[in-house]
Motif scaffolding. Sequence first.
Motif, PDB file in Angstrom:
ATOM      1  N   MET A  69      24.727 102.237 111.107  1.00 58.29           N
ATOM      2  CA  MET A  69      26.050 102.825 111.324  1.00 58.29           C
ATOM      3  C   MET A  69      26.703 103.090 109.968  1.00 58.29           C
ATOM      4  N   LEU A  70      27.007 104.349 109.705  1.00 62.44           N
ATOM      5  CA  LEU A  70      27.624 104.697 108.435  1.00 62.44           C
ATOM      6  C   LEU A  70      29.126 104.460 108.493  1.00 62.44           C
ATOM      7  N   PRO A  71      29.742 104.212 107.333  1.00 60.80           N
ATOM      8  CA  PRO A  71      31.199 104.083 107.322  1.00 60.80           C
ATOM      9  C   PRO A  71      31.853 105.389 107.759  1.00 60.80           C
ATOM     10  N   ARG A  72      33.020 105.292 108.354  1.00 62.12           N
ATOM     11  CA  ARG A  72      33.695 106.493 108.848  1.00 62.12           C
ATOM     12  C   ARG A  72      34.259 107.328 107.700  1.00 62.12           C
ATOM     13  N   SER A  73      34.705 106.659 106.627  1.00 64.31           N
ATOM     14  CA  SER A  73      35.352 107.365 105.526  1.00 64.31           C
ATOM     15  C   SER A  73      35.089 106.622 104.224  1.00 64.31           C
ATOM     16  N   VAL A  74      34.865 107.361 103.151  1.00 60.31           N
ATOM     17  CA  VAL A  74      34.662 106.766 101.820  1.00 60.31           C
ATOM     18  C   VAL A  74      35.358 107.637 100.782  1.00 60.31           C
ATOM     19  N   ASP A  75      35.498 107.086  99.586  1.00 61.31           N
ATOM     20  CA  ASP A  75      36.041 107.893  98.488  1.00 61.31           C
ATOM     21  C   ASP A  75      35.051 108.980  98.074  1.00 61.31           C
ATOM     22  N   ALA A  76      33.776 108.604  97.974  1.00 61.89           N
ATOM     23  CA  ALA A  76      32.784 109.555  97.469  1.00 61.89           C
ATOM     24  C   ALA A  76      31.449 109.354  98.160  1.00 61.89           C
ATOM     25  N   VAL A  77      30.780 110.457  98.416  1.00 62.11           N
ATOM     26  CA  VAL A  77      29.399 110.438  98.890  1.00 62.11           C
ATOM     27  C   VAL A  77      28.527 111.035  97.796  1.00 62.11           C
ATOM     28  N   VAL A  78      27.436 110.355  97.468  1.00 59.68           N
ATOM     29  CA  VAL A  78      26.425 110.885  96.569  1.00 59.68           C
ATOM     30  C   VAL A  78      25.209 111.240  97.410  1.00 59.68           C
ATOM     31  N   ILE A  79      24.792 112.490  97.348  1.00 64.51           N
ATOM     32  CA  ILE A  79      23.638 112.955  98.123  1.00 64.51           C
ATOM     33  C   ILE A  79      22.403 112.881  97.233  1.00 64.51           C
ATOM     34  N   GLY A  80      21.507 111.963  97.551  1.00 66.84           N
ATOM     35  CA  GLY A  80      20.292 111.796  96.769  1.00 66.84           C
ATOM     36  C   GLY A  80      20.365 110.594  95.851  1.00 66.84           C
ATOM     37  N   SER A  81      19.235 109.878  95.738  1.00 69.14           N
ATOM     38  CA  SER A  81      19.214 108.652  94.936  1.00 69.14           C
ATOM     39  C   SER A  81      18.216 108.748  93.792  1.00 69.14           C
ATOM     40  N   GLY A  82      18.040 109.961  93.248  1.00 69.81           N
ATOM     41  CA  GLY A  82      17.310 110.063  91.994  1.00 69.81           C
ATOM     42  C   GLY A  82      18.125 109.443  90.881  1.00 69.81           C
ATOM     43  N   PRO A  83      17.595 109.403  89.657  1.00 69.22           N
ATOM     44  CA  PRO A  83      18.333 108.756  88.574  1.00 69.22           C
ATOM     45  C   PRO A  83      19.714 109.351  88.346  1.00 69.22           C
ATOM     46  N   ASN A  84      19.859 110.672  88.505  1.00 66.56           N
ATOM     47  CA  ASN A  84      21.185 111.259  88.327  1.00 66.56           C
ATOM     48  C   ASN A  84      22.145 110.815  89.429  1.00 66.56           C
ATOM     49  N   GLY A  85      21.661 110.807  90.669  1.00 67.77           N
ATOM     50  CA  GLY A  85      22.508 110.357  91.754  1.00 67.77           C
ATOM     51  C   GLY A  85      22.932 108.905  91.601  1.00 67.77           C
ATOM     52  N   LEU A  86      21.991 108.063  91.167  1.00 68.82           N
ATOM     53  CA  LEU A  86      22.327 106.646  90.992  1.00 68.82           C
ATOM     54  C   LEU A  86      23.297 106.447  89.837  1.00 68.82           C
ATOM     55  N   VAL A  87      23.159 107.218  88.762  1.00 67.99           N
ATOM     56  CA  VAL A  87      24.127 107.124  87.666  1.00 67.99           C
ATOM     57  C   VAL A  87      25.509 107.540  88.154  1.00 67.99           C
ATOM     58  N   SER A  88      25.582 108.611  88.938  1.00 70.48           N
ATOM     59  CA  SER A  88      26.876 109.017  89.495  1.00 70.48           C
ATOM     60  C   SER A  88      27.480 107.899  90.340  1.00 70.48           C
ATOM     61  N   ALA A  89      26.663 107.309  91.198  1.00 76.42           N
ATOM     62  CA  ALA A  89      27.167 106.243  92.068  1.00 76.42           C
ATOM     63  C   ALA A  89      27.680 105.064  91.254  1.00 76.42           C
ATOM     64  N   ILE A  90      26.934 104.670  90.237  1.00 75.65           N
ATOM     65  CA  ILE A  90      27.338 103.541  89.398  1.00 75.65           C
ATOM     66  C   ILE A  90      28.649 103.849  88.677  1.00 75.65           C
ATOM     67  N   THR A  91      28.733 105.046  88.110  1.00 77.45           N
ATOM     68  CA  THR A  91      29.926 105.418  87.344  1.00 77.45           C
ATOM     69  C   THR A  91      31.167 105.433  88.232  1.00 77.45           C
ATOM     70  N   LEU A  92      31.043 105.992  89.421  1.00 72.23           N
ATOM     71  CA  LEU A  92      32.189 106.046  90.330  1.00 72.23           C
ATOM     72  C   LEU A  92      32.539 104.665  90.874  1.00 72.23           C
ATOM     73  N   ALA A  93      31.526 103.880  91.209  1.00 72.24           N
ATOM     74  CA  ALA A  93      31.791 102.536  91.727  1.00 72.24           C
ATOM     75  C   ALA A  93      32.389 101.643  90.654  1.00 72.24           C
ATOM     76  N   ASP A  94      31.924 101.791  89.419  1.00 72.28           N
ATOM     77  CA  ASP A  94      32.510 101.016  88.321  1.00 72.28           C
ATOM     78  C   ASP A  94      33.993 101.328  88.147  1.00 72.28           C
TER      79      ASP A  94
END
Length: 530
Positions: free
Chosen positions: A1-26
């Motif tokens: 079950m996915l969350p209903r709403s989030v601040d940001a969605v990153v599509i894809g978990s390649g190294p660029n996607g993971l860097v984006s996720a880390i930067t935004l989560a930080d």
Amino acid sequence: MLPRSVDAVVIGSGPNGLVSAITLADAGWDVLVLEAADTFGGAVRSTEGGGWISDRFSSNYPLGVASPVLRALELEKFGLKWAHAPLPLVHLLDSDGAAAAIHPDPEDTAKSIGAEHPGDGDAWLRLYQQYVSIREPLLKALLTTWPPIGPGVKLARKLGSAGELLRFARFMAMPMHRMGQELFDGRQGPAIIAGNSLHADAPLSGAVSGTMGWLLAMLAQDVGFPVVAGGSSAFSGAMVRRAERAGALLVSGTPVTGLEVSAGRVTAVHTASGESVLVERAVVADTSAPVLYGELLPQVLIPGGLRRDLDDRFEWDYPTVKLNFRLNGPIPWLAPEARSAGVVHLGGTADELVHLSADLDTGRVPSQPFLLIGQTTKSDLTRSPDGTEAVWAYAHLPRGVADDASAEKLAGRMERAIERFAPGFGDLVIDRDLQRPSTLESGNAALGLGAVGGGTMQLHQQLIFRPTIGLGSARTFVEGLYLGSSAIHPGGGVHGACGHLAARTALRDASLLGPLTRKLPTATLRHLQR
């Protein structure tokens, strides 16, 4: 079950996607990463079985070590370990055993490159010393900001004068062939530059191809061509753990099928399972440009100019054919230095590689292909059982030639090429696994037609022309939607810069200064792409 709403969605978990996720989560954002595949990592993945480890896509990571973006993540604290072969790189010149080698010690490299012309060794040392003197501002300019104003100013100061700055700009613009002629007199030096240039797809007689070869050669001397201990999935695993520590939620096996846009702003993502997630601030797409604009966005919204650019002008890099070998012993190279190298270039002199490059650019499958070969067991003994060797090799097909039959034909030529430079190689093969362009794309949709760089690295599709006419940034014509893959500047390679730039842009646009930072660029982009 996915969350209903989030601040940001990153599509894809390649190294660029993971860097984006880390930067935004930080930065305190609520981040959801959605990965279509069952495992995270994009093109940074490996498989294990029977004591063998195979890197399925990327394998050697000089930019992974050198990138200021990835260094700042301190991934070693999350389990990342680099593994090095005794020699980073050997380039084979002919089947008689002539070669040029990059050693850990620049003085030893100079002896190898200067074997025929001693002055070439001195030229190598001067070249490397200049690189070391500008390394920090250069890598920051290339990988951390766009436009690179601050690091660019520091780079200019390091160079010391307006004249030296212009000379360096000319140097960076040179074709590989001319660069090799200006720097060296013998065969070894130009061959090292040429082989590294062919990691990308710029014609060796074309502008900026020299820069690509020079930078990778300097990185090989500086940080080596390491693999990740335990396989490339260990690299992605460290990034996933870092993202989870920052608070990001990662979900695999969940393809995104569409984006919802309202009043010019992205508002939700839709998944193949029928679920939708509302987006409060941003979507970062670690996808290819054709996937984002051709599949995820409503087609009625795509500006006419952008659609024409993608249909008529966007160009993929070369299709890749990759062979993965399990060998019952080390490859018996005629060149002694190749027997201890992590990476081997097989392809001949710089002049011969210019002809090969011309074949690729004129639609001919090379009769004598250039091979990039990774001897991963040389770097990491865990890659194969005792006494055996795990090896991969890849070569390129011309653009527009990505069919399975052509891949099979090229694979046969690749094996025969190794046999010429290492007689008896074929007797060592336990089995081989062929990854055709179709195989690569089915394993990772971002690798369109088996191209691994997100699009050509030639000048006409770099900077403000990447992926099409625009501003060179991660912004799209949709507010809150950012392209954060190798489709944007600075392009291919495992360095995390594209994801970093996308996340930093999203953070600026969502800040109190957001109306100033996003309104004019977005309006300008819409005007350029209409």
